[in-house]
Design a protein around this motif. Structure first.
Motif, PDB file in Angstrom:
ATOM      1  N   UNK A   4      50.304  43.795  39.835  1.00  0.00           N
ATOM      2  CA  UNK A   4      51.325  43.794  38.781  1.00  0.00           C
ATOM      3  C   UNK A   4      51.569  42.388  38.261  1.00  0.00           C
ATOM      4  N   UNK A   5      51.697  41.417  39.167  1.00  0.00           N
ATOM      5  CA  UNK A   5      51.955  40.043  38.740  1.00  0.00           C
ATOM      6  C   UNK A   5      50.760  39.465  37.999  1.00  0.00           C
ATOM      7  N   UNK A   6      49.540  39.762  38.444  1.00  0.00           N
ATOM      8  CA  UNK A   6      48.341  39.247  37.775  1.00  0.00           C
ATOM      9  C   UNK A   6      48.174  39.867  36.393  1.00  0.00           C
ATOM     10  N   UNK A   7      48.466  41.157  36.277  1.00  0.00           N
ATOM     11  CA  UNK A   7      48.378  41.816  34.973  1.00  0.00           C
ATOM     12  C   UNK A   7      49.354  41.187  33.988  1.00  0.00           C
ATOM     13  N   UNK A   8      50.573  40.918  34.461  1.00  0.00           N
ATOM     14  CA  UNK A   8      51.562  40.272  33.607  1.00  0.00           C
ATOM     15  C   UNK A   8      51.125  38.870  33.214  1.00  0.00           C
ATOM     16  N   UNK A  42      39.192  38.408  37.242  1.00  0.00           N
ATOM     17  CA  UNK A  42      40.428  39.117  37.541  1.00  0.00           C
ATOM     18  C   UNK A  42      40.648  40.284  36.574  1.00  0.00           C
ATOM     19  N   UNK A  43      40.379  40.057  35.302  1.00  0.00           N
ATOM     20  CA  UNK A  43      40.549  41.148  34.330  1.00  0.00           C
ATOM     21  C   UNK A  43      39.534  42.257  34.569  1.00  0.00           C
ATOM     22  N   UNK A  44      38.315  41.894  34.992  1.00  0.00           N
ATOM     23  CA  UNK A  44      37.310  42.916  35.285  1.00  0.00           C
ATOM     24  C   UNK A  44      37.748  43.793  36.451  1.00  0.00           C
ATOM     25  N   UNK A  45      38.402  43.213  37.433  1.00  0.00           N
ATOM     26  CA  UNK A  45      38.902  43.983  38.579  1.00  0.00           C
ATOM     27  C   UNK A  45      40.052  44.887  38.158  1.00  0.00           C
ATOM     28  N   UNK A  46      40.985  44.332  37.391  1.00  0.00           N
ATOM     29  CA  UNK A  46      42.190  45.080  37.021  1.00  0.00           C
ATOM     30  C   UNK A  46      41.931  46.126  35.956  1.00  0.00           C
ATOM     31  N   UNK A  56      40.599  42.404  46.876  1.00  0.00           N
ATOM     32  CA  UNK A  56      40.007  41.449  45.935  1.00  0.00           C
ATOM     33  C   UNK A  56      38.745  40.824  46.525  1.00  0.00           C
ATOM     34  N   UNK A  57      38.726  40.644  47.842  1.00  0.00           N
ATOM     35  CA  UNK A  57      37.568  40.035  48.499  1.00  0.00           C
ATOM     36  C   UNK A  57      36.324  40.900  48.352  1.00  0.00           C
ATOM     37  N   UNK A  58      36.518  42.221  48.279  1.00  0.00           N
ATOM     38  CA  UNK A  58      35.385  43.141  48.092  1.00  0.00           C
ATOM     39  C   UNK A  58      35.010  43.279  46.621  1.00  0.00           C
ATOM     40  N   UNK A  59      36.019  43.488  45.768  1.00  0.00           N
ATOM     41  CA  UNK A  59      35.727  43.758  44.360  1.00  0.00           C
ATOM     42  C   UNK A  59      35.219  42.534  43.617  1.00  0.00           C
ATOM     43  N   UNK A  60      35.536  41.338  44.094  1.00  0.00           N
ATOM     44  CA  UNK A  60      35.051  40.145  43.410  1.00  0.00           C
ATOM     45  C   UNK A  60      33.524  40.077  43.469  1.00  0.00           C
ATOM     46  N   UNK A  61      32.951  40.707  44.483  1.00  0.00           N
ATOM     47  CA  UNK A  61      31.503  40.638  44.642  1.00  0.00           C
ATOM     48  C   UNK A  61      30.772  41.447  43.569  1.00  0.00           C
ATOM     49  N   UNK A  62      31.422  42.442  42.977  1.00  0.00           N
ATOM     50  CA  UNK A  62      30.734  43.210  41.935  1.00  0.00           C
ATOM     51  C   UNK A  62      31.150  42.776  40.530  1.00  0.00           C
ATOM     52  N   UNK A  63      32.095  41.862  40.423  1.00  0.00           N
ATOM     53  CA  UNK A  63      32.574  41.438  39.099  1.00  0.00           C
ATOM     54  C   UNK A  63      32.266  39.980  38.790  1.00  0.00           C
TER      55      UNK A  63
END
Length: 564
Positions: free
Chosen positions: A77-81, A192-196, A219-226
């Motif tokens: 939520x904070x990152x999206x904002x 970050x936007x690709x993850x969110x 985030x540690x997992x999803x950063x690897x595909x983005x």
């Protein structure tokens, strides 16, 4: 480039407000998330204190229990904002309310400007993680965890055992490879936007909602595909002890934190006024400092962890009592133990004190009390000669005595007539130098005027006790330095044996003996041993004594055998 900070706060909001103001004044937008459990009036005070800054926002609030999905929701939520409100932000730095900037924001921006497409997040596969203490590695991704580990420990453990027993395993989504790492990261806007904004985010979130401690894996997992470029490290200095708990930094860590060259550190004690005053002061013009290198202080933390788990050699205290499982230590310095010598020589303790330049005690573990040097009733460190106090914990009695006399070698007498509870400790202490004459306990019995039936029974009892001690000393697990002679071997050539003791115990260059103690009269001792045999007791520890006369003193080289 603009750097934005996301702060997750749940306590010490006044300190979090100071840090947020520091970053905001330097030109970095800040989005603050406050735990939903914090009272509204406290949040209102924080909002009011920062109302004059137009680059600070407050995000939707979630309940953030340790290791639960709420922490990830708060971060999302904070990152999206942040991405929506501040389009000029290129890197987003995740921090906590207990974090403290150690260097000006300009230094961090310059560092990231030189690496515009790099994501800084610790991200390693479960097979390579070595910091999970008492936790789960791969199973955190294949089991379900609907219960809080901290607040519902019983339910948590029973549900884990149930899933293991039934063989239940969750299927990991095919498009991800589980990774783990520190919760605190700095990601680019693109990653970050690709993850969110991922099309399958709902499905991925549904899976991670039941992963254990998802803030260390989402985030540690999803950063690897983005991400196109990941530097697997955190820019936040955070250290953990051997139990997996974070180290807390206090005012006396000021110079340590400066030496780290880190941009941000956590966790800072809220009352560390000196740290906050120093690092939140207006930045002074200075030369460009080097990139953060946490390894500069890793060695110090490694030494601290070793000190915490193993302690200082020989120091036993109420705050950290060492155990063998954690590398329990023994005594603080070398010391000498003599068994059988006082029975064979007159005033042997005085001779040892002169020859080894040490403090020689009598029988420290005598049944009626410790025989300290000079007959003292209370020795250094308020050690009492009381047998009751000593025998309550013989190991602590000995280790305290050696610790309290560091710098001065100690020696004491021991024998089968003493309290034997300390024997296993002596055998396993690498600082113990044990010299033993087997069977010497028979010499005082030989000179006694007791009935022979009593002598035979006492000799059998002492021989049994000494045999048990010898079995310990001859064990492959023995760490003490041990020299053993039978009584016959020793009497046959006492000079060589005494010289061995001097050379083994004295750290100075070897020197020849100029004085030896007076040996007691052993005339008739061989016949005494034969009488014991005739009465049915088999003396086996004394060696072969001639029946009709004492063994002559020769110059033959009869060497002791060394166990260690």
């Amino acid at each position: 480039m603009t750097l934005g900070f996301v702060m997750l706060c749940h306590t010490a909001l006044d300190r979090a407000g100071q840090v947020a103001r520091h970053w905001a004044v330097s030109g970095s937008p800040v989005v603050i998330h406050v735990d939903r459990r914090v009272a509204e009036d406290e949040v209102g005070k924080l909002r009011a204190s920062l109302a004059d800054l137009d680059n600070i926002r407050f995000s939707r609030r979630f309940t953030c229990d340790w290791g639960t999905w709420g922490i990830v929701q708060a971060t999302q939520a904070a990152s999206t904002l942040m991405l929506a409100e501040f389009p000029q932000v290129r890197h987003v730095y995740l921090a906590s309310g207990s974090c403290l900037p150690l260097r000006p924001a300009e230094d961090l921006r310059a560092f990231l400007d030189a690496r515009p497409r790099t994501d800084f997040i610790e991200s390693v596969t479960t097979a390579d993680v070595g910091w999970t203490v008492g936790g789960l590695d791969e199973e955190r991704f294949t089991l379900r965890f609907p219960f809080s580990w901290r607040n519902q420990r019983g339910l948590f453990d029973r549900y884990v055992r149930l899933q293991r027993g039934l063989g239940i395993r969750r299927k990991i989504p095919a498009e991800i490879v589980p990774h783990m790492g520190s919760q605190w990261w700095c990601l680019t806007r693109q990653t970050l936007s690709a993850i969110l904004e991922a099309p399958d985010r709902k499905r991925i979130d549904r899976y991670f909602r039941r992963v254990w401690i998802p803030d260390e894996s989402y985030f540690q997992t999803l950063v690897r595909r983005c991400s196109t470029q990941v530097e697997s490290r955190s820019l936040t200095l955070s250290k953990f002890d051997f139990q997996g708990r974070p180290h807390i930094f206090y005012d006396d860590h000021l110079q340590l934190l400066r030496r780290s060259d880190s941009f941000v550190a956590r966790k800072i004690w809220p009352q560390a006024d000196r740290l906050y005053a120093t690092f939140l002061a207006p930045a002074q013009p200075s030369e460009l400092r080097p990139d953060p290198n946490h390894s500069k202080i890793d060695r110090l933390f490694a030494r601290a962890m070793e000190r915490r788990t193993k302690g200082r050699a020989g120091l036993y205290m109420q705050s950290r009592f060492p155990t063998d499982r954690k590398g329990g230590n023994r005594c603080a310095a070398p010391y000498s133990v003599f068994q059988g010598f006082s029975e064979l020589f007159e005033d042997f303790d005085r001779w040892v004190a002169r020859s080894l330049e040490c403090r020689a005690h009598g029988h420290l573990f005598a049944p009626d009390g410790a025989q300290f040097h000079g007959g003292e009733a209370v020795f250094k460190g308020a050690l009492s000669a009381s047998a009751t106090l000593r025998d309550y914990n013989p190991r602590s009695f000995l280790t305290n005595m050696i610790w309290n006399t560091r710098g001065e070698r100690q020696a004491f007498l021991f024998g089968p007539g003493d309290t034997q509870e300390i024997t296993s400790f002596l055998a396993n202490d690498p600082n113990a130098h044990i010299s033993l004459i087997t069977g010497a306990f028979a010499v005082p019995l030989f000179h006694s005027n007791r009935n022979f039936s009593e002598i035979r029974a006492e000799a059998a009892r002492l021989q049994r006790i000494e045999s048990e001690f010898l079995a310990l000393l001859n064990s492959s697990d023995t760490k003490a330095r041990v020299n053993i002679w039978s009584l016959a071997q020793f009497v046959d050539n006492p000079m060589e044996a005494l010289q061995t003791i001097i050379d083994d115990s004295n750290p100075r260059p070897a020197h020849r003996l100029t004085e030896v103690p007076r040996m007691v009269d052993l005339t008739g001792f061989g016949q005494f041993l034969q009488n014991l045999r005739n009465q049915g007791m088999q003396p086996v520890l004394m060696g072969d004594f001639p029946i009709h006369s004492a063994p002559p003193v020769t110059r033959g080289r009869i060497k002791p055998y060394a166990v260690k």
